[in-house]
Design an enzyme around this catalytic site. Structure first.
Site, PDB file in Angstrom:
ATOM      1  N   HIS A   1      17.864  82.601   1.299  1.00 29.51           N
ATOM      2  CA  HIS A   1      18.620  83.370   2.299  1.00 29.51           C
ATOM      3  C   HIS A   1      17.770  84.585   2.710  1.00 29.51           C
ATOM      4  O   HIS A   1      18.102  85.725   2.394  1.00 29.51           O
ATOM      5  CB  HIS A   1      19.967  83.801   1.694  1.00 29.51           C
ATOM      6  CG  HIS A   1      20.985  84.204   2.708  1.00 29.51           C
ATOM      7  ND1 HIS A   1      20.745  84.214   4.061  1.00 29.51           N
ATOM      8  CD2 HIS A   1      22.275  84.633   2.558  1.00 29.51           C
ATOM      9  CE1 HIS A   1      21.835  84.610   4.697  1.00 29.51           C
ATOM     10  NE2 HIS A   1      22.771  84.875   3.808  1.00 29.51           N
TER      11      HIS A   1
ATOM     12  N   GLN B   1      19.217  87.771   4.557  1.00 26.72           N
ATOM     13  CA  GLN B   1      20.046  88.608   3.687  1.00 26.72           C
ATOM     14  C   GLN B   1      19.186  89.589   2.903  1.00 26.72           C
ATOM     15  O   GLN B   1      19.494  90.778   2.801  1.00 26.72           O
ATOM     16  CB  GLN B   1      20.832  87.700   2.716  1.00 26.72           C
ATOM     17  CG  GLN B   1      21.706  88.471   1.754  1.00 26.72           C
ATOM     18  CD  GLN B   1      22.810  89.230   2.479  1.00 26.72           C
ATOM     19  OE1 GLN B   1      23.540  88.645   3.269  1.00 26.72           O
ATOM     20  NE2 GLN B   1      22.939  90.519   2.231  1.00 26.72           N
TER      21      GLN B   1
HETATM   22  N1   CP Z   1      26.099  87.140   3.628  1.00 29.07           N
HETATM   23  C1   CP Z   1      26.267  86.149   4.511  1.00 29.07           C
HETATM   24  O1   CP Z   1      25.337  85.411   4.861  1.00 29.07           O
HETATM   25  O2   CP Z   1      27.522  86.068   5.010  1.00 29.07           O
HETATM   26  P1   CP Z   1      28.093  84.874   5.890  1.00 29.07           P
HETATM   27  O3   CP Z   1      28.203  83.665   5.010  1.00 29.07           O
HETATM   28  O4   CP Z   1      29.453  85.375   6.349  1.00 29.07           O
HETATM   29  O5   CP Z   1      27.188  84.633   7.046  1.00 29.07           O
HETATM   30  N1  NVA Z   2      25.325  81.983  -2.422  1.00 28.48           N
HETATM   31  C1  NVA Z   2      26.268  82.043  -1.333  1.00 28.48           C
HETATM   32  C2  NVA Z   2      25.831  83.040  -0.310  1.00 28.48           C
HETATM   33  C3  NVA Z   2      26.769  83.214   0.841  1.00 28.48           C
HETATM   34  C4  NVA Z   2      26.263  84.181   1.862  1.00 28.48           C
HETATM   35  C5  NVA Z   2      26.424  80.665  -0.729  1.00 28.48           C
HETATM   36  O1  NVA Z   2      25.417  79.984  -0.527  1.00 28.48           O
HETATM   37  O2  NVA Z   2      27.556  80.267  -0.447  1.00 28.48           O
END
Ligand code: CP
Ligand code: NVA
Length: 323
Positions: free
Chosen positions: A143, A146
């Site tokens: 991610h 993030q």
């Molecule tokens: N933190 C994040 O990516 O949030 P969402 O899943 O709402 O996009």
């Molecule tokens: N680890 C979580 C992050 C969400 C933003 C997921 O993948 O659902």
């Protein structure tokens, strides 16, 4: 002393995509954060900044999202461009059209693609078969957007990115993987405290160790949340069951029960430690309300910073370059 407001890049930005932060140098990460701070200032002063006027960003989602969807759509709009929300339920990708054909077709219409999906390989393939920038908006593995927002939030709160320790308490998931990479790229110590069987995979840890040798920081993986959180400047957690793991929720709730970030655990971090969480959060599970809603929590600044760092990423990747 790191001065991101006046950061002078060592090299010009030379990336075509944002698939994983491991592909980026510390200098490139600083360039993104520096531009994000400038764009944030312009936004707060109501100064127009249409650096992507007339550009279109396609946003493909095969998983749910609040922050990623809204911040990318608002971000491209603020940059003078247009965002196109494409749920996989609505496009032919969801009915079996290949990534290759999707990449080739979208490359003829739009100027960049943000994708949130399961398999990192799909994002890599999208980049391989398209001739426009691809931005990873979360996969099961990473991610990166993030973590850029997290680094900006830490810089704003602490005034630096090195000589700090981040403790991540919870699942060795996509967010943990990208934190390992992001922290070790910029020279921030990182300690992961997770239950046996939920550690980040060996390949990610190996990447973190290699990065840490170059940036002079430490990476620790332990099954003790107490060990991980000691002397931490930043305490971070995420959901115990990520998207796609809903059926494992009961098993995970049991495995993670002693990894909750609550007052008792948080009190073992440094007295001025801050709390971060990528959100969405489940109060009473991975974190208590007293911590996430308390004075040391920066989670909403962190969520806001998604907007600013992603605008910087879009400008750096999608603006015409002379090279
Ligand atoms: N933190 C994040 O990516 O949030 P969402 O899943 O709402 O996009
Ligand atoms: N680890 C979580 C992050 C969400 C933003 C997921 O993948 O659902």
């Amino acid at each position: 002393m790191l001065d991101l407001e006046n950061y002078k890049p060592k090299k010009s930005f030379n990336q075509n995509h944002l698939l994983c932060l491991q592909d980026y140098s510390k200098d490139e990460i600083y360039q993104i954060l520096s531009l994000a701070l400038k764009l944030k200032d312009m936004q707060q002063m109501n100064m127009p900044h249409p650096f992507l006027k007339g550009k279109t960003l396609a946003m493909i989602f095969t998983k749910s999202s609040t922050r990623t969807r809204v911040s990318f759509e608002v971000g491209i709009h603020q940059l003078g461009g247009h965002g196109l929300f494409l749920s996989s339920d609505d496009i032919q990708l969801g009915r079996g059209e290949t990534i290759e054909d999707t990449a080739k077709v979208l490359s003829r219409y739009v100027d960049g693609i943000m994708i949130r999906t399961y398999d990192q390989q799909d994002v890599v393939d999208l980049a391989r078969f398209s001739n426009i920038p691809i931005i990873n908006g979360l996969t099961d593995s990473y991610h990166p957007c993030q973590i850029l927002a997290d680094l900006l939030t830490i810089y704003e709160a602490k005034g630096r990115l090195s000589n700090l320790k981040l403790a991540y308490i919870g699942d060795g998931n996509n967010v943990a993987n990208s934190l390992i990479i992001g922290c070790t790229k910029v020279g921030m110590d990182i300690a992961i405290g997770c239950p046996i069987g939920y550690e980040p995979n060996d390949q990610i840890i190996a990447m973190g160790i290699e990065n840490s040798k170059l940036s002079d920081c430490r990476i620790t993986v332990t099954n003790s949340p107490i060990e991980a959180i000691k002397y931490a400047d930043i305490v971070y957690t995420d959901v115990w069951a990520s998207m796609g793991q809903e059926e494992e929720e009961d098993v995970r709730d049991k495995a993670f029960s002693s990894y909750q970030v609550n007052e008792e655990l948080f009190s073992l971090a440094k007295p001025d430690a801050i709390f971060l969480h990528c959100l969405p959060a489940y109060r009473g599970k991975e974190v208590t309300s007293e911590i996430i809603d308390g004075p040391r929590s920066f989670v909403f600044d962190e969520a806001e910073n998604r907007l600013h760092v992603q605008k910087a990423v879009m400008v750096l990747l999608m603006q015409e370059r002379s090279d």
